[in-house]
Design a protein around this motif. Structure first.
Motif, PDB file in Angstrom:
ATOM      1  N   ARG A  29      10.683  -9.911 -24.871  1.00  0.00           N
ATOM      2  CA  ARG A  29       9.522 -10.369 -24.102  1.00  0.00           C
ATOM      3  C   ARG A  29       8.894 -11.602 -24.744  1.00  0.00           C
ATOM      4  NH1 ARG A  29       6.563  -4.424 -23.531  1.00  0.00           N
ATOM      5  NH2 ARG A  29       8.261  -3.380 -22.378  1.00  0.00           N
ATOM      6  N   THR A  30       8.946 -11.684 -26.056  1.00  0.00           N
ATOM      7  CA  THR A  30       8.352 -12.827 -26.763  1.00  0.00           C
ATOM      8  C   THR A  30       9.398 -13.799 -27.282  1.00  0.00           C
ATOM      9  OG1 THR A  30       8.307 -11.537 -28.823  1.00  0.00           O
ATOM     10  CG2 THR A  30       6.298 -11.548 -27.467  1.00  0.00           C
ATOM     11  N   ASN A  31      10.601 -13.302 -27.545  1.00  0.00           N
ATOM     12  CA  ASN A  31      11.667 -14.130 -28.132  1.00  0.00           C
ATOM     13  C   ASN A  31      12.946 -13.931 -27.320  1.00  0.00           C
ATOM     14  OD1 ASN A  31       9.697 -13.284 -30.404  1.00  0.00           O
ATOM     15  ND2 ASN A  31      10.791 -15.007 -31.311  1.00  0.00           N
ATOM     16  N   PRO A  32      13.025 -14.531 -26.127  1.00  0.00           N
ATOM     17  CA  PRO A  32      14.191 -14.313 -25.271  1.00  0.00           C
ATOM     18  C   PRO A  32      15.487 -14.784 -25.918  1.00  0.00           C
ATOM     19  CG  PRO A  32      12.819 -16.103 -24.439  1.00  0.00           C
ATOM     20  CD  PRO A  32      12.037 -15.444 -25.507  1.00  0.00           C
ATOM     21  N   ALA A  33      16.539 -13.995 -25.708  1.00  0.00           N
ATOM     22  CA  ALA A  33      17.840 -14.298 -26.296  1.00  0.00           C
ATOM     23  C   ALA A  33      18.732 -15.021 -25.298  1.00  0.00           C
ATOM     24  CB  ALA A  33      18.510 -13.010 -26.749  1.00  0.00           C
ATOM     25  N   ASP A  34      19.711 -15.772 -25.836  1.00  0.00           N
ATOM     26  CA  ASP A  34      20.706 -16.405 -24.971  1.00  0.00           C
ATOM     27  C   ASP A  34      21.854 -15.427 -24.715  1.00  0.00           C
ATOM     28  OD1 ASP A  34      22.362 -16.441 -27.217  1.00  0.00           O
ATOM     29  OD2 ASP A  34      22.115 -18.583 -27.594  1.00  0.00           O
ATOM     30  N   ALA A  35      22.929 -15.916 -24.117  1.00  0.00           N
ATOM     31  CA  ALA A  35      24.055 -15.050 -23.755  1.00  0.00           C
ATOM     32  C   ALA A  35      24.745 -14.445 -24.969  1.00  0.00           C
ATOM     33  CB  ALA A  35      25.061 -15.845 -22.919  1.00  0.00           C
ATOM     34  N   ASN A  36      24.564 -15.057 -26.129  1.00  0.00           N
ATOM     35  CA  ASN A  36      25.151 -14.540 -27.372  1.00  0.00           C
ATOM     36  C   ASN A  36      24.169 -13.694 -28.183  1.00  0.00           C
ATOM     37  OD1 ASN A  36      27.729 -15.839 -27.083  1.00  0.00           O
ATOM     38  ND2 ASN A  36      26.728 -17.771 -27.614  1.00  0.00           N
ATOM     39  N   ASN A  37      23.052 -13.357 -27.576  1.00  0.00           N
ATOM     40  CA  ASN A  37      21.994 -12.566 -28.219  1.00  0.00           C
ATOM     41  C   ASN A  37      21.265 -13.331 -29.320  1.00  0.00           C
ATOM     42  OD1 ASN A  37      20.781  -9.927 -27.808  1.00  0.00           O
ATOM     43  ND2 ASN A  37      21.304  -9.488 -29.936  1.00  0.00           N
ATOM     44  N   MET A  38      21.371 -14.665 -29.315  1.00  0.00           N
ATOM     45  CA  MET A  38      20.740 -15.498 -30.324  1.00  0.00           C
ATOM     46  C   MET A  38      19.370 -15.962 -29.835  1.00  0.00           C
ATOM     47  SD  MET A  38      23.301 -15.508 -32.466  1.00  0.00           S
ATOM     48  CE  MET A  38      23.250 -16.845 -33.649  1.00  0.00           C
ATOM     49  N   ILE A  39      18.410 -16.041 -30.763  1.00  0.00           N
ATOM     50  CA  ILE A  39      17.068 -16.509 -30.416  1.00  0.00           C
ATOM     51  C   ILE A  39      16.778 -17.842 -31.109  1.00  0.00           C
ATOM     52  CG2 ILE A  39      16.225 -14.173 -30.025  1.00  0.00           C
ATOM     53  CD1 ILE A  39      14.699 -14.410 -32.710  1.00  0.00           C
TER      54      ILE A  39
END
Length: 288
Positions: A29-39
């Protein structure tokens, strides 16, 4: 005294590692991840101009590691140390002191660079004294298996070999805070993330600015249980972080966020659910 935010570069880390046992459904909710689960993360330093001293707090990753190494961290954006210093009229050779909160590679890698012919290493700030503390230096140069990949000898040993290494004294027995230092700011010592991490507290323009380092990596880490999987003593982090958050909210500290890619400064407030975010700011909104 004048302070300047120095953007050394941006990178990414696995969101699960950054939030430990907290479920992704909450931290995203505060730190959305990309497709690789990276923030998204920043490596943001702070420059202190105080009389004839220019003190740089932390130095980011630097650029001497291999392409394979940097491939693990998904570098993004166009920030770098030299451009950021030049924005304020400074050059790396002007730096008189480099203060390292701790010696993980994303905090001190920029302290050392290749020499001209790439046969060895040299200080990236040739006129600076480099500041750590004895206990943390021992911890980093005799690393445990868990942190060994974060304490890279090429980032650390050349500092000592250069003769430019200096140590901050330890606080009095029974205390975790050093009030007076020759660098002009107080230091909170914290052991949960890594042994004897140093958290600068700077009085500036009538406010207290705290360089949060890895005690509070991003604004998304404010809720007490949101502790990084990287921390060596997570239960101790809970205690240290709880005391710190309570004091930061009560005394209206401004927190300088080293790793929050999208928020430079934040303030906190007490709520029925514990300490929570009050406001976020750019550095210039608060101090210029």
């Amino acid at each position: 005294m004048q302070l300047y935010p120095i953007e050394t570069g941006n990178f990414k880390l696995d969101g699960g590692a950054m939030f430990g046992v907290v479920p992704k459904s909450l931290w995203q909710r505060t730190n959305p991840a990309d497709a690789n689960n990276m923030i998204d993360l920043a490596a943001r330093s702070l420059l202190i101009e105080d009389g004839n001293r220019l003190i740089l707090i932390d130095t980011g990753m630097g650029d001497k590691q291999s392409e394979k190494f940097f491939g693990f961290y998904y570098l993004w954006g166009d920030h770098n140390t030299d451009r950021s210093l030049a924005r304020y009229g400074f050059h790396r050779d002007d730096i008189t002191d480099v203060f390292m909160t701790h010696l993980h590679f994303d905090h001190c890698g920029g302290s050392i660079r290749w020499n001209r012919d790439r046969t060895g290493y040299e200080p990236a700030f040739k006129n600076a004294r480099f500041w750590s503390n004895r206990d943390h230096w021992k911890w980093a140069t005799e690393p445990n298996a868990r942190e060994k990949a974060s304490f890279l000898k090429e980032n650390i040993l050349p500092i000592e070999e250069s003769g430019q290494l200096h140590f901050i004294p330890a606080p009095e027995p029974g205390s975790d805070y050093l009030e007076d230092t020759e660098l002009g700011f107080g230091i909170l010592f914290a052991d949960g993330h890594t042994d004897k991490q140093m958290i600068p507290h700077i009085r500036y323009k009538g406010k207290t600015l705290v360089f949060a380092a890895d005690l509070l990596p991003t604004t998304g880490h404010i809720p007490l249980p949101y502790v990084m999987g990287y921390d060596t003593r997570p239960l101790l982090t809970l205690e240290e972080k709880g005391r710190f958050l309570d004091k930061a909210a009560s005394e209206e500290y401004y927190l300088f966020m080293e790793h929050d890619a999208h928020n430079q400064v934040c303030t906190l407030k007490h709520t029925d659910k514990g300490v929570r975010l009050r406001e976020t700011h750019t550095f210039d909104e608060v101090f210029n």
